[in-house]
Design a protein around this motif. Structure first.
Motif, mmCIF file in Angstrom:
data_model
loop_
_atom_site.group_PDB
_atom_site.id
_atom_site.type_symbol
_atom_site.label_atom_id
_atom_site.label_comp_id
_atom_site.label_asym_id
_atom_site.label_seq_id
_atom_site.Cartn_x
_atom_site.Cartn_y
_atom_site.Cartn_z
ATOM 1 N N ALA A 74 0.701 -0.917 0.037
ATOM 2 C CA ALA A 74 -0.067 -0.001 -0.043
ATOM 3 C C ALA A 74 0.911 1.574 -0.213
ATOM 4 C CB ALA A 74 -1.156 -0.198 1.181
ATOM 5 N N ALA A 110 -4.036 -0.332 5.659
ATOM 6 C CA ALA A 110 -3.554 -1.354 5.011
ATOM 7 C C ALA A 110 -3.615 -2.374 6.105
ATOM 8 C CB ALA A 110 -2.609 -1.361 4.090
ATOM 9 N N ARG A 126 -2.660 -2.641 -7.037
ATOM 10 C CA ARG A 126 -3.429 -3.740 -7.225
ATOM 11 C C ARG A 126 -3.956 -3.406 -5.951
ATOM 12 N NH1 ARG A 126 0.299 -8.442 -5.583
ATOM 13 N NH2 ARG A 126 -1.957 -9.734 -5.419
ATOM 14 N N ASP A 127 -5.076 -4.157 -4.930
ATOM 15 C CA ASP A 127 -5.425 -3.754 -3.643
ATOM 16 C C ASP A 127 -4.771 -4.049 -2.227
ATOM 17 O OD1 ASP A 127 -8.111 -4.131 -2.014
ATOM 18 O OD2 ASP A 127 -7.419 -6.022 -1.526
#
Length: 563
Positions: A475, A523, A495-496
Motif C-alpha cells: 500500500a 492497510a 493492486r488491492d
C-alpha cells in the motif's frame, strides 16, 4: 547595431527575465519531490534511466498509463545531465515557465510594441497560479509552454503574416502538447476566432487565396508532433501483443483522453467551477478585469483582432473545460498568457493614472498586515488551526518555525511599501510579491522536506531493518519507492492492498529473520499483532509502520482491516 529603442527594450527584457529567474528558481535544490504528483513523475523518470525503456513508462513493476511520457523524458534527461534528481526534477518546470514568459513578451512585442510585451509578461509572472504551478514538477508547466508556443505561431501568422513556418511550428507545438498531457489540441482553437474575423473582414486579419494546401500543412505538422511518440509506441505494443501492453494502449489513447472528457470519473465539479477558481485564485490579475471590460467592448466595436483573438480563445477554452463533469483548477492555466496579452495594451495607459498606484500601494500594505498579523497570531496564540497544521507536518511545538516565515513574508510587503511609496504603488506590490515568493521557499523547504517527501520515514525504516534486512512495500506511495535507501520488493501499485499484503507475507515467510514489510498503517488487517508493530511516524499526514515476521498471527486468515 540595434537602434536605441531596441537596445532599451532588450535590456528591459533581460532584467525582467533575471527577476523571473530569481523568483521561479528560489528553493530549487532545497527539497525532494513532494506529493501528490512530483514523486510519481520523478520515479518514472528514474526508472526510465535505469531500464532504458523510454516508450512505456513504468511505476514500479506496473505500466503507468495515466499520462504520456513527455515530462518524464525531460526529467530523465535533466537527471542524466546533473547526475541526480534532487534539483533536476524541477528544471523542466523552471524552463517551461521562463519560456512561457519569453513567448508572451515576444508575442506582445510583435503585435503591439516592446512595452506591451513586457507588461503582458509581467501580468503572467505576478499571477499566483502561474508561480505556484511553475514551482512544482507537474506536467502542466510544460503543457503551458507548448500551448503558448502554439498560440504564438498561429497568432503571428494570422495577424502579422503570412508566415507559414510560424503557423506550422504552432501546430507542431500543439501536437507536442498532446503527447505531454493530451489537451495540447486546444491551441488549435485559435483558428476558430480567426476564421470568424476573416469572414467578417476585420482589419489586420490575414486574407489568403489558393493556400489550402498550406493550411492543411498545419494538420500534418500537428500529427507529426503526436506521431513522435505514438508511432513508435504503437509499433512496439502491437509487435509485442501482450495483454499488458494492449491494455496500456487502450488506456492511454482512449480511456485517459476521450472517455475522461466525455465521462469524467474524478474531480467532478459544477459548470461554474472555473469562474469561482478565477475569482478565488487568479489574484491580483482578475481585479483588473472589471476596469478593462469597457475597453474590451470598445476594441470589439473597433474590430481589433489583436485583443479579440486571444480573448475569444480564452472563452473557448473556458467552455471546453466546463463541459465535462471532471474539472481541476489547473486546466484553465493556459488562458493566462492570452488574457494578459489582451490586458496589457490598456494596462500601459492605466499606469499613467493616479488611482492605480494608490490602490496597488494599499493592497501591498494590506498584504503586509494580513501575513504579519496571521503569522504573529499563530506564533503567539497557538490556535487550534496552527496546532493542526504543525501536527500534519510533524513540526515541533505548534509550528513556531513555520509561522516565523509567514511573518517574514509580511515584513517583505512592508519593506516594499516603505521603499516604493504610494506614487510607485505598482512597483511596491510587485516587489512585495517577489520578496514573498523568494523568502517562502528558502525558509520553508528545508523545514518541511523531511516530512513531505517521506525522506525521514524511509531513512528510519532503513535503519530499523539493519544492514542485512530486506524490505517489501505494501500500500505504498510513489515517494516511498523513490526515497528507498536500498533495493526493495513491491507487489504492484494499483493492486488491492489486501492482495499486496498477502503476497508480502508469503515473501516474508521465506526468510522471516531478515524480511520486513513496510506499509501504510491503514492497510493493516486483523492478522496484525498490534504490540509487535513498529511505528515509523507520520509523513505527509500518513502514518507508516514496519512489520517483522512476528507482527502477524501465523496461519491467520484476515477478516477485515484493523481500523
Amino acid at each position: 547595431m540595434l537602434p536605441t529603442d531596441d537596445r532599451t527594450a532588450w535590456r528591459h527584457f533581460a532584467w525582467f527575465m533575471l527577476i523571473a529567474l530569481l523568483v521561479l528558481a528560489a528553493g530549487i535544490g532545497l527539497r525532494d519531490p513532494w506529493p501528490p504528483d512530483e514523486p510519481r513523475f520523478a520515479l518514472v523518470a528514474k526508472q526510465m534511466l535505469a531500464s532504458g525503456q523510454w516508450l512505456f513508462p513504468h511505476r514500479g513493476m506496473e505500466l503507468y498509463s495515466d499520462k504520456p511520457p513527455m515530462l518524464m523524458w525531460t526529467e530523465a534527461a535533466w537527471m542524466w545531465l546533473t547526475g541526480g534528481w534532487r534539483g533536476a526534477f524541477l528544471l523542466t518546470s523552471l524552463f517551461s515557465g521562463l519560456g512561457t514568459l519569453a513567448l508572451t513578451w515576444y508575442l506582445g512585442r510583435r503585435l503591439w510594441d516592446a512595452r506591451v510585451g513586457l507588461y503582458a509578461a509581467t501580468i503572467v509572472l505576478m499571477s499566483m497560479p502561474f508561480i505556484d504551478v511553475i514551482r512544482h514538477a507537474q506536467i502542466d508547466p510544460l503543457n503551458l509552454f507548448w500551448i503558448t508556443l502554439g498560440n504564438t505561431g498561429i497568432l503571428l501568422h494570422c495577424l502579422r503574416g503570412p508566415n507559414w513556418r510560424l503557423y506550422w511550428l504552432g501546430c507542431f507545438a500543439a501536437g507536442l502538447g498532446v503527447i505531454t498531457k493530451g489537451v495540447g489540441v486546444i491551441a488549435l482553437l485559435m483558428l476558430i476566432p480567426y476564421a470568424v474575423y476573416r469572414a467578417r473582414a476585420w482589419p489586420g486579419v490575414l486574407q489568403t487565396r489558393g493556400d489550402g494546401w498550406r493550411w492543411a500543412g498545419g494538420a500534418l505538422a500537428f500529427l507529426v508532433g503526436i506521431a513522435l511518440w505514438v508511432g513508435p509506441m504503437l509499433t512496439a505494443a502491437y509487435g509485442l501483443r501482450t495483454p499488458e501492453y494492449l491494455a496500456y494502449v487502450n488506456d492511454i489513447l482512449f480511456r485517459q483522453t476521450a472517455q475522461r472528457y466525455a465521462d469524467s470519473w474524478q474531480h467532478q465539479e459544477a459548470p461554474w467551477f472555473f469562474l469561482v477558481v478565477i475569482l478565488r485564485g487568479w489574484l491580483p490579475t482578475w481585479l483588473l478585469i472589471p476596469v478593462l471590460v469597457p475597453r474590451w467592448r470598445e476594441a470589439l466595436r473597433l474590430r481589433e483582432p489583436r485583443v479579440w483573438m486571444p480573448l475569444a480563445w480564452c472563452v473557448l477554452v473556458l467552455v471546453f473545460f466546463s463541459i465535462p463533469k471532471g474539472k481541476r483548477e489547473i486546466y484553465i492555466l493556459p488562458m493566462l498568457p492570452m488574457l494578459a496579452l489582451a490586458m496589457a495594451p490598456y494596462v500601459v495607459d492605466m499606469m499613467k493614472t493616479r488611482w492605480l498606484p494608490k490602490v496597488a500601494f494599499w493592497l501591498t500594505v494590506a498584504c503586509g498586515i494580513v501575513f504579519t498579523g496571521a503569522g504573529t497570531w499563530a506564533y503567539k496564540a497557538a490556535p487550534k488551526a496552527a496546532r493542526r497544521i504543525a501536527e500534519g507536518y510533524d513540526l515541533a511545538g505548534h509550528g513556531e518555525a513555520l509561522w516565523v516565515w509567514v511573518i517574514a513574508v509580511g515584513i517583505g510587503f512592508f519593506v516594499a511599501a516603505a521603499v516604493f511609496r504610494p506614487r510607485r504603488g505598482v512597483g511596491a506590490l510587485l516587489c512585495g510579491m517577489a520578496i514573498g515568493w523568494v523568502v517562502w521557499p528558502l525558509g520553508t523547504y528545508p523545514l518541511l522536506n523531511a516530512n513531505q517527501s517521506t525522506r525521514q520515514v524511509m531513512a528510519d525504516a532503513d535503519a530499523a531493518i539493519g544492514p542485512d534486512g530486506q524490505m517489501a512495500l505494501v500500500a505504498w506511495r510513489e515517494e516511498n519507492l523513490l526515497q528507498a535507501k536500498r533495493p526493495v520488493v513491491e507487489f504492484g501499485f494499483a493492486r488491492d492492498g489486501a492482495a499486496q499484503l498477502a503476497d508480502a507475507r508469503a515473501w516474508q515467510a521465506a526468510d522471516p529473520a531478515h524480511r520486513y514489510i513496510f506499509l501504510n498503517d491503514d492497510a493493516m488487517d486483523s492478522c496484525v499483532v498490534p504490540a509487535k508493530v513498529k511505528e515509523l511516524g507520520t509523513a505527509n499526514r500518513v502514518r507508516f509502520v514496519l512489520l517483522a515476521a512476528d507482527a502477524s498471527v501465523p496461519g491467520c486468515t484476515p477478516v477485515g482491516t484493523a481500523r
